[in-house]
Design a protein around this motif. Structure first.
Motif, PDB file in Angstrom:
ATOM      1  N   VAL A  24     -35.382 -26.968  16.306  1.00 59.36           N
ATOM      2  CA  VAL A  24     -35.429 -28.404  16.592  1.00 59.36           C
ATOM      3  C   VAL A  24     -34.121 -29.059  16.145  1.00 59.36           C
ATOM      4  O   VAL A  24     -33.515 -29.845  16.880  1.00 59.36           O
ATOM      5  N   ALA A  25     -33.671 -28.727  14.945  1.00 58.02           N
ATOM      6  CA  ALA A  25     -32.412 -29.285  14.446  1.00 58.02           C
ATOM      7  C   ALA A  25     -31.233 -28.801  15.287  1.00 58.02           C
ATOM      8  O   ALA A  25     -30.324 -29.574  15.601  1.00 58.02           O
ATOM      9  N   LEU A  61     -26.838 -32.681  -2.073  1.00 62.06           N
ATOM     10  CA  LEU A  61     -27.999 -32.543  -2.946  1.00 62.06           C
ATOM     11  C   LEU A  61     -28.825 -33.828  -2.897  1.00 62.06           C
ATOM     12  O   LEU A  61     -28.258 -34.919  -2.848  1.00 62.06           O
ATOM     13  N   ALA A  62     -30.137 -33.686  -2.922  1.00 60.26           N
ATOM     14  CA  ALA A  62     -31.051 -34.825  -3.042  1.00 60.26           C
ATOM     15  C   ALA A  62     -31.950 -34.532  -4.231  1.00 60.26           C
ATOM     16  O   ALA A  62     -32.686 -33.540  -4.215  1.00 60.26           O
ATOM     17  N   ASP A  63     -31.829 -35.367  -5.235  1.00 56.39           N
ATOM     18  CA  ASP A  63     -32.575 -35.134  -6.484  1.00 56.39           C
ATOM     19  C   ASP A  63     -32.368 -33.704  -6.983  1.00 56.39           C
ATOM     20  O   ASP A  63     -33.295 -33.057  -7.475  1.00 56.39           O
ATOM     21  N   GLY A  64     -31.144 -33.198  -6.814  1.00 55.24           N
ATOM     22  CA  GLY A  64     -30.784 -31.875  -7.310  1.00 55.24           C
ATOM     23  C   GLY A  64     -31.081 -30.721  -6.379  1.00 55.24           C
ATOM     24  O   GLY A  64     -30.660 -29.589  -6.649  1.00 55.24           O
ATOM     25  N   ASP A  86     -31.141 -30.954   6.325  1.00 53.59           N
ATOM     26  CA  ASP A  86     -32.391 -30.254   6.609  1.00 53.59           C
ATOM     27  C   ASP A  86     -33.360 -31.213   7.303  1.00 53.59           C
ATOM     28  O   ASP A  86     -33.551 -32.344   6.869  1.00 53.59           O
ATOM     29  N   ARG A  87     -33.974 -30.747   8.360  1.00 56.31           N
ATOM     30  CA  ARG A  87     -34.870 -31.596   9.156  1.00 56.31           C
ATOM     31  C   ARG A  87     -36.007 -32.187   8.327  1.00 56.31           C
ATOM     32  O   ARG A  87     -36.482 -33.296   8.602  1.00 56.31           O
ATOM     33  N   ALA A  88     -36.432 -31.497   7.294  1.00 56.09           N
ATOM     34  CA  ALA A  88     -37.504 -32.023   6.440  1.00 56.09           C
ATOM     35  C   ALA A  88     -37.104 -33.326   5.752  1.00 56.09           C
ATOM     36  O   ALA A  88     -37.967 -34.072   5.284  1.00 56.09           O
ATOM     37  N   TYR A  89     -35.804 -33.632   5.736  1.00 53.14           N
ATOM     38  CA  TYR A  89     -35.303 -34.829   5.058  1.00 53.14           C
ATOM     39  C   TYR A  89     -34.794 -35.899   6.028  1.00 53.14           C
ATOM     40  O   TYR A  89     -34.272 -36.918   5.588  1.00 53.14           O
ATOM     41  N   TRP A  90     -34.925 -35.672   7.322  1.00 51.19           N
ATOM     42  CA  TRP A  90     -34.457 -36.661   8.291  1.00 51.19           C
ATOM     43  C   TRP A  90     -35.197 -37.979   8.096  1.00 51.19           C
ATOM     44  O   TRP A  90     -36.369 -38.014   7.723  1.00 51.19           O
ATOM     45  N   GLY A  91     -34.509 -39.069   8.398  1.00 53.40           N
ATOM     46  CA  GLY A  91     -35.127 -40.390   8.378  1.00 53.40           C
ATOM     47  C   GLY A  91     -35.230 -41.024   7.002  1.00 53.40           C
ATOM     48  O   GLY A  91     -35.861 -42.064   6.858  1.00 53.40           O
ATOM     49  N   ARG A  92     -34.598 -40.427   6.003  1.00 50.84           N
ATOM     50  CA  ARG A  92     -34.684 -40.954   4.633  1.00 50.84           C
ATOM     51  C   ARG A  92     -33.358 -41.518   4.124  1.00 50.84           C
ATOM     52  O   ARG A  92     -33.240 -41.840   2.948  1.00 50.84           O
TER      53      ARG A  92
END
Length: 158
Positions: A24-25, A61-64, A86-92
């Motif tokens: 998807v990514a 890195l996001a929160d390490g 990473d797609r799990a973090y899209w939209g943030r």
């Protein structure tokens, strides 16, 4: 989330490889390697990037936690930004925060960016960081197996 950039560690590469193989990514990014599953080509690409004086690449890195990469490459006057989250973090807001951090590290202007014309999320990130549309082109997108429209954006001022 606290977003930061740091030098790329060898332990980041398996994460980047997994991210690049998310279909998807990959479809959204469009302009990927011909065969993202070719681990030897992936490793050779990252070895070359990390050794090049013309490339500044960082781990995001996001929160390490490792969530992607961001970089600048190319000759002065033609430098281009790239990023992958990473797609799990899209939209943030992570891509925007990572790109802003990268722009603080890279003083040279102009900087360029490219995106598939239908990748509204990436175009929005670039525009939030000050990039403006400068051209449209067509190019072969390996992740889609065909030629597609792409946009070229430019950031002229720091």
């Amino acid at each position: 989330m606290d977003v930061s950039l740091r030098e790329v560690h060898d332990s980041d590469l398996p994460v980047f490889y997994r991210q690049m193989n998310d279909p998807v990514a990959g479809h959204m990014a469009a302009f990927t390697p011909e065969d993202p599953a070719d681990r030897d080509a992936f490793d050779a690409h990252w070895t070359k990037m990390r050794a090049s004086a013309d490339v500044a690449v960082r781990t995001v890195l996001a929160d390490g936690d490792v969530v992607g990469s961001a970089g600048v490459y190319g000759a002065p006057g033609e430098r281009e930004v790239t990023y992958w989250i990473d797609r799990a973090y899209w939209g943030r807001g992570l891509a925007t925060a990572a790109l802003r951090g990268l722009l603080e590290l890279e003083p040279q202007r102009p900087l360029y960016a490219r995106a598939a014309a239908d990748n509204a999320g990436s175009i929005r990130v670039l525009e939030k960081c000050g990039f403006r549309l400068s051209a449209t082109e067509r190019g072969y997108a390996p992740a889609r197996g065909k030629e597609i429209d792409e946009v070229v954006l430019v950031l002229r001022e720091a």
